[in-house]
Structure formats: structure tokens, C-alpha cells
Design an enzyme around this catalytic site. Sequence first.
Site, PDB file in Angstrom:
ATOM      1  N   LYS A 242      63.262  71.855  53.184  1.00 18.90           N
ATOM      2  CA  LYS A 242      62.369  72.928  52.722  1.00 18.90           C
ATOM      3  C   LYS A 242      61.890  73.761  53.907  1.00 18.90           C
ATOM      4  O   LYS A 242      61.658  73.231  54.998  1.00 18.90           O
ATOM      5  CB  LYS A 242      61.130  72.342  52.032  1.00 18.90           C
ATOM      6  CG  LYS A 242      61.357  71.665  50.709  1.00 18.90           C
ATOM      7  CD  LYS A 242      60.033  71.118  50.180  1.00 18.90           C
ATOM      8  CE  LYS A 242      60.197  70.384  48.868  1.00 18.90           C
ATOM      9  NZ  LYS A 242      60.454  71.305  47.751  1.00 18.90           N
ATOM     10  N   GLU A 314      65.372  65.994  43.980  1.00 22.12           N
ATOM     11  CA  GLU A 314      65.366  64.532  44.047  1.00 22.12           C
ATOM     12  C   GLU A 314      64.479  63.886  42.984  1.00 22.12           C
ATOM     13  O   GLU A 314      64.699  62.733  42.610  1.00 22.12           O
ATOM     14  CB  GLU A 314      64.918  64.079  45.447  1.00 22.12           C
ATOM     15  CG  GLU A 314      63.412  63.989  45.678  1.00 22.12           C
ATOM     16  CD  GLU A 314      62.681  65.311  45.509  1.00 22.12           C
ATOM     17  OE1 GLU A 314      61.501  65.282  45.103  1.00 22.12           O
ATOM     18  OE2 GLU A 314      63.268  66.374  45.781  1.00 22.12           O
ATOM     19  N   ARG A 316      64.164  64.389  39.797  1.00 20.09           N
ATOM     20  CA  ARG A 316      64.887  64.028  38.571  1.00 20.09           C
ATOM     21  C   ARG A 316      65.812  62.840  38.790  1.00 20.09           C
ATOM     22  O   ARG A 316      66.164  62.142  37.841  1.00 20.09           O
ATOM     23  CB  ARG A 316      65.661  65.241  38.055  1.00 20.09           C
ATOM     24  CG  ARG A 316      66.773  65.733  38.956  1.00 20.09           C
ATOM     25  CD  ARG A 316      67.179  67.156  38.676  1.00 20.09           C
ATOM     26  NE  ARG A 316      66.150  68.107  39.087  1.00 20.09           N
ATOM     27  CZ  ARG A 316      66.228  69.428  38.926  1.00 20.09           C
ATOM     28  NH1 ARG A 316      67.293  69.939  38.337  1.00 20.09           N
ATOM     29  NH2 ARG A 316      65.260  70.216  39.324  1.00 20.09           N
TER      30      ARG A 316
END
Length: 462
Positions: A242, A314, A316
Site C-alpha cells: 500500500k 487478503e 477475503r
Amino acid sequence: MRIHNQLFKISQQGTPILVMDTDHFARWQAHTDAPTRNWISSNRFEAPGTLLIPASDGSLKLVLHVVKELEHYFIAGELPSKLPAGEYSLDLRLDREDARQAISRNFFESWGLAAYRYDRYTKNDKAMPVLVCDDENVLQQALHTVNAISFVRDLVNAPANDMMPEHMAEEVALLAELFSADTRHVIGDDLLAANYPAIHTVGRASVHAPRLIELCWGDEKAPKLTLVGKGVCFDSGGLDLKPAQYMRQMKKDMGGAAHALGLAWLIMAHNLPVRLRVLIPAVENAVSGNAFRPGDVIKTRAGISVEIDNTDAEGRLVLCDALHDADQEKPDLIIDFATLTGAARVALGTELPALFSNDDTLARELMEIGSSNADPVWQLPLFSAYEESLKSDIADTLNSSANPYGGAITAALYLQKFLPNQSPWLHFDVMAWNLRKQPGRPIGGEAMGLRTVFTSLQRRFA
């Protein structure tokens, strides 16, 4: 874990807080004593608002608190931060006596939520005002809500260095001890032996071992209710790292787990007649030499192979193992909470949780409850046509779509694949964070939709 009973006291004595709506205020002002009318006039008080009214000796005589709507849940406003230390009692002025109990309860609950402070790392010796009540049952009911929501806020507000999987396990242990529940933990490589491969895959790169935390409570013969919460204690994004501005608040990526545990608190505190099971897949999505990669194909508990399109999807992955476990038991209802997608925030903003369900009747009930109690949720569709974007050339499914549209829907559709028994299911995609301050809702970690869900559970199971 904190118990917030210091905000209240059983007593009949306290400086009165006169609470009324604007219509009632006009009538009350016309008939009150001259010194009080003069004080209101000299302070140029305009309703709605709050005004401290002194006695002739200079002490505090009463607190005038005028609101637009008595029925609004956050009726106490910001009174705990506005009033000097001392003991106060509620003096509710209203025209409909049949509404007194509900309004009084809202006042006590919203008082407690407005008094919330996250002060784990700061020294705050300032004395807070205390609200007194002569009805222990009313006070206890309010405390259940205040403590459950404050628990959610505390968990989400905690920095990641003090809220890794092992710390979350400690919080679950305290919750279990409080309500005489049972817990089980599957940790590290034991996740592979117990067939939770996706949870292990996401969490293996961290020095903080991934784990599945389970809490069970209630009569085994009662209706089965299973809660699942995304417990990504920090999300770097993995190898799909990110940007800094999006990583800054990723301590809150375990907000789904916090919601599940807060709801469990309410269920157990109210002794709801259910067999409760809570599943928390707790991991850190970190970067190291053994981190999972874009393009990898991973195993899941359901036997469904998943090609990794993006390591930042990640949540899910850890949820799919836990949801499949939940579905295998065929419970009467499965509810999961997750800070799952930015797409849900784009669709509904940060203050309106997205709701997906395979039971439209239940979803509509939740929306109706939420619109009446200042705890809204909004249903988005499980639009099956979008499953096309999750097709993989080499595996059963992708974990996320390269298509930038409908991301909250495709995430929910991905999760639905792991519920083959079609158990009744609610999926909440929540922000778990207040970006702005509102009465009773400080900036920071927040429980969203929790009161609404619990009200629905009371109707369903009580």
C-alpha cells in the site's frame, strides 16, 4: 478490556438535567420562574442547545438541554464533555409518557458513548460527570451497550504493536472469562494440519503467528448463531504494498473482528438463547521472504483453488476459510463483519456500512431498524453477473478482479462461493472508523451497525 461503570451511579440525588424538545421548551420557558427566564434571556440562549443555570447562591441549579427530536438515539449530545464534574440526574419532559422508557434508555446509552475516551497511552486525571439513576435494570441495560461498543472502539483504536494476533487472543480470553465461554486456538503451522490453509498463507510472513480464534457459548441445543470477523491486525498490502497514505490507519483492518466480538458481548450480556460461535482469523499481512505473491495459486478449506490477483485482497482469503468452517455446521444464521473494500466506501461513504445477504427479507428488516435508531446499514446486491470478473485461467477463482468497478460486490460474491450449504448469511463491509466527530461518536474506532444487528437478533431469537 475496560468496564465503563464509573460513568453511572445508582442514586436518586443529582443536579437535574432538564431534557425537552423545542416545542416543549417554549411552553416551559413561559411558566418557569423569573430569575431562570432572565438568565436564559441574558445568555441569549436559543434552542436547541445546552445551558447551565445557577441557583441564587451561585451553585449549579440545573442543566437545560433542549433537542430537536427526543426520539433521536444520541439525545445526550456532548453533555459529558460540557458539564463540570459532579452527579446529575435525568429530568425528562415530554408529552408522550409511553415513550419515556425508550427515550430514557437512549439518553443513558448515548451519555456513555459520548463519554468514551481512548486514554490507554495518555494520563487523564480529569474527573468526569456521573449520571445517576434509581432503576438498576435501566442502568444495567445501558451498560451492556456502552461496554460492548466501547470494547469495539478500544480494539480498533489500539496500535498494531499492541494488537497483533496474540494480543487479540488475550482479549478474547478476557471476554470468555467474563461470560463463562469456551475458547480454542489454532496457531501457526497447526493451521495447515487443521485445514485452514488460506489463513496460514496470508499470515505466514509475519513474526506474529497467524491463528484462528474460536469462542463458543450457550446451550448446544439452542439455535446456532455463528459470527465471523476479519482479524487482519495490520495490513501492509503484502507484496502489493500500500502507499503510505493508505497504510497509515491499517491498524483498523481488524475492525471486523472487533465488531464480531462486540456483538458477542451484547449477545452474552443479554443472555440471548442461542448457541453462539465466534470465529476470528487473526493475521498480520506482512512482507518477508515467504510472503505469498501475485500470481500464486493457494489452497482453501473448501477445496477451492484461488489465484492471487492482488495480495492486498487478503481479508477475503482469511474469511473464506472461516466462513466455510461456519457453513459446514449449517447454523441458523451466519454473520460476518469485515473492513473489506474501499469500493464500499466509494459507493456509500464512510459512515454507512454495506450489507450483503442471501435473505432479502432479513436485509430489509435491518435497513428499517437502522433508519430508526441512528445506526444505519444499506443493502447492496449479490449481483451474480459480476462473477465473470473473478474467473481465473488456471484456478477455480481469482481472489479479486482486475476490473475496478463493483469491488464490494465482487468481494461479497467471492465469499459466497465458500457457503455451499447456503446457510442464511449477512455480510457487512464496514469502515469501523469515524473520520469526523459527531455527538456520541468521536474520531477513531467505531462500531457500525452493531446495535441494529443486535436488535434484529433479539427479535429473531429472544
